[in-house]
Scaffold this motif. Sequence first.
Motif, mmCIF file in Angstrom:
data_model
loop_
_atom_site.group_PDB
_atom_site.id
_atom_site.type_symbol
_atom_site.label_atom_id
_atom_site.label_comp_id
_atom_site.label_asym_id
_atom_site.label_seq_id
_atom_site.Cartn_x
_atom_site.Cartn_y
_atom_site.Cartn_z
ATOM 1 N N HIS A 97 40.423 47.605 12.141
ATOM 2 C CA HIS A 97 39.044 47.849 11.879
ATOM 3 C C HIS A 97 38.435 48.498 10.715
ATOM 4 O O HIS A 97 37.284 47.770 10.302
ATOM 5 C CB HIS A 97 38.666 48.847 13.217
ATOM 6 C CG HIS A 97 38.726 48.133 14.438
ATOM 7 N ND1 HIS A 97 38.127 47.217 15.307
ATOM 8 C CD2 HIS A 97 39.880 48.511 15.473
ATOM 9 C CE1 HIS A 97 38.910 47.216 16.227
ATOM 10 N NE2 HIS A 97 39.682 47.964 16.551
ATOM 11 N N ARG A 98 38.884 49.179 10.065
ATOM 12 C CA ARG A 98 38.586 49.702 8.604
ATOM 13 C C ARG A 98 38.415 48.393 7.614
ATOM 14 O O ARG A 98 37.537 48.528 7.098
ATOM 15 C CB ARG A 98 39.574 50.708 8.154
ATOM 16 C CG ARG A 98 38.907 51.582 6.984
ATOM 17 C CD ARG A 98 39.835 52.543 6.363
ATOM 18 N NE ARG A 98 40.798 51.767 5.450
ATOM 19 C CZ ARG A 98 42.140 52.226 5.803
ATOM 20 N NH1 ARG A 98 42.560 53.126 6.645
ATOM 21 N NH2 ARG A 98 42.980 51.408 5.059
ATOM 22 N N PHE A 99 39.454 47.718 7.548
ATOM 23 C CA PHE A 99 39.396 46.722 6.719
ATOM 24 C C PHE A 99 38.242 45.715 7.090
ATOM 25 O O PHE A 99 37.365 45.153 6.256
ATOM 26 C CB PHE A 99 40.765 45.820 6.691
ATOM 27 C CG PHE A 99 40.896 44.799 5.585
ATOM 28 C CD1 PHE A 99 41.102 45.084 4.203
ATOM 29 C CD2 PHE A 99 40.903 43.491 5.900
ATOM 30 C CE1 PHE A 99 41.077 44.286 3.203
ATOM 31 C CE2 PHE A 99 41.046 42.584 5.052
ATOM 32 C CZ PHE A 99 41.220 42.917 3.603
ATOM 33 N N GLN A 100 37.925 45.369 8.429
ATOM 34 C CA GLN A 100 37.041 44.367 8.725
ATOM 35 C C GLN A 100 35.825 44.891 8.521
ATOM 36 O O GLN A 100 34.709 44.108 7.908
ATOM 37 C CB GLN A 100 37.131 44.190 10.316
ATOM 38 C CG GLN A 100 38.191 43.172 10.606
ATOM 39 C CD GLN A 100 38.647 43.040 12.275
ATOM 40 O OE1 GLN A 100 38.011 44.034 13.126
ATOM 41 N NE2 GLN A 100 39.054 41.959 12.722
ATOM 42 N N ALA A 158 33.368 49.494 -7.721
ATOM 43 C CA ALA A 158 33.838 48.241 -6.769
ATOM 44 C C ALA A 158 32.678 47.415 -6.125
ATOM 45 O O ALA A 158 32.483 46.378 -5.688
ATOM 46 C CB ALA A 158 34.825 48.980 -5.704
ATOM 47 N N VAL A 159 31.735 48.456 -5.680
ATOM 48 C CA VAL A 159 30.646 47.889 -4.747
ATOM 49 C C VAL A 159 29.746 46.996 -5.838
ATOM 50 O O VAL A 159 29.150 45.873 -5.319
ATOM 51 C CB VAL A 159 29.844 49.032 -4.182
ATOM 52 C CG1 VAL A 159 28.183 48.628 -3.574
ATOM 53 C CG2 VAL A 159 30.549 49.580 -3.014
ATOM 54 N N ALA A 160 29.472 47.498 -6.910
ATOM 55 C CA ALA A 160 28.649 46.806 -7.830
ATOM 56 C C ALA A 160 29.224 45.750 -8.428
ATOM 57 O O ALA A 160 28.570 44.625 -8.558
ATOM 58 C CB ALA A 160 28.444 47.632 -9.206
ATOM 59 N N GLY A 161 30.610 45.552 -8.317
ATOM 60 C CA GLY A 161 31.290 44.232 -8.584
ATOM 61 C C GLY A 161 31.733 43.557 -7.524
ATOM 62 O O GLY A 161 32.177 42.610 -7.602
ATOM 63 N N GLY A 162 31.178 44.005 -6.233
ATOM 64 C CA GLY A 162 31.339 42.958 -4.989
ATOM 65 C C GLY A 162 32.679 42.940 -4.744
ATOM 66 O O GLY A 162 33.231 41.670 -4.480
ATOM 67 N N ASP A 163 33.437 43.741 -4.818
ATOM 68 C CA ASP A 163 35.007 43.820 -4.409
ATOM 69 C C ASP A 163 35.289 44.591 -3.401
ATOM 70 O O ASP A 163 35.513 45.991 -3.420
ATOM 71 C CB ASP A 163 35.739 44.214 -5.895
ATOM 72 C CG ASP A 163 37.277 44.173 -5.646
ATOM 73 O OD1 ASP A 163 37.718 43.944 -4.440
ATOM 74 O OD2 ASP A 163 37.978 44.363 -6.593
ATOM 75 N N PRO A 164 35.129 44.006 -2.188
ATOM 76 C CA PRO A 164 35.232 44.988 -1.035
ATOM 77 C C PRO A 164 36.541 45.260 -0.772
ATOM 78 O O PRO A 164 37.074 46.426 -0.064
ATOM 79 C CB PRO A 164 34.703 44.150 0.223
ATOM 80 C CG PRO A 164 34.863 42.659 -0.099
ATOM 81 C CD PRO A 164 34.742 42.824 -1.791
ATOM 82 N N VAL A 165 37.673 44.723 -1.164
ATOM 83 C CA VAL A 165 39.014 44.974 -0.840
ATOM 84 C C VAL A 165 39.473 46.180 -1.563
ATOM 85 O O VAL A 165 39.812 47.146 -1.305
ATOM 86 C CB VAL A 165 40.047 43.823 -1.324
ATOM 87 C CG1 VAL A 165 41.564 44.053 -1.109
ATOM 88 C CG2 VAL A 165 39.638 42.669 -0.371
ATOM 89 N N SER A 166 39.100 46.192 -3.030
ATOM 90 C CA SER A 166 39.087 47.480 -3.810
ATOM 91 C C SER A 166 38.534 48.473 -3.127
ATOM 92 O O SER A 166 39.042 49.901 -3.221
ATOM 93 C CB SER A 166 38.860 47.326 -5.201
ATOM 94 O OG SER A 166 39.599 46.309 -5.708
#
Length: 217
Positions: A166-169, A123-131
Amino acid sequence: MPEEARPGSGEQAKQYALGRLRESILRGGMAPAQRLVENELAEQYGVTRASIRAALLDLASEGLVERIRNRGSRVRVVTIEEAVEITECRMALEGLCAAKAAEVATDAQIDELTDLGKAMSEAVAGGDPVSYSELNHELHTLIRVVSGQRTAVALLERLNAQLVRHRFQLALRPGRPRQSLSEHLAVVDAISARDPRAAEGAVRAHLSSVIDALRDD
């Protein structure tokens, strides 16, 4: 929606409204400080106003809703200072759970933790912060389940519910997921090595980093 899924009154109605309201608050459907008007919510969920009021009282005890004298209820605002205090409490409890997990995890559970770590890396490598944020939550939840420390788990569920916004932000902050990833992988590695002290230390290091990030917000 079937009528039986939306009971109009009684305990079932309260539990239905409670579940819907809690989910909406935790998923960001209701914003911090948003007023919660009993009549409107009763109509929206197809239950009585008394059921809504009872559900709001339960949510107030969970720290998700704030009751204001003569003004009704609103979604509780968790300040940065409160978020830091909550995270400090989490540090002790989650450290305990990680240490316990390192002691009792089965090979299958370690494989599951490892797979989650790999998914977080992707997810980090793919730039997907929501996942990444969702996987982060799954990892912490799994560690608590593996630990079998039911008292700590019950306390953490209440504490964590107040930190969702806060976690999501933090997950959306540029560069934060990549930093957080290495901290989570260290926790997984320590549990996989069945090293309770290292697992607790890795969790404490991660949550210290979270506190630093909150204070920079």
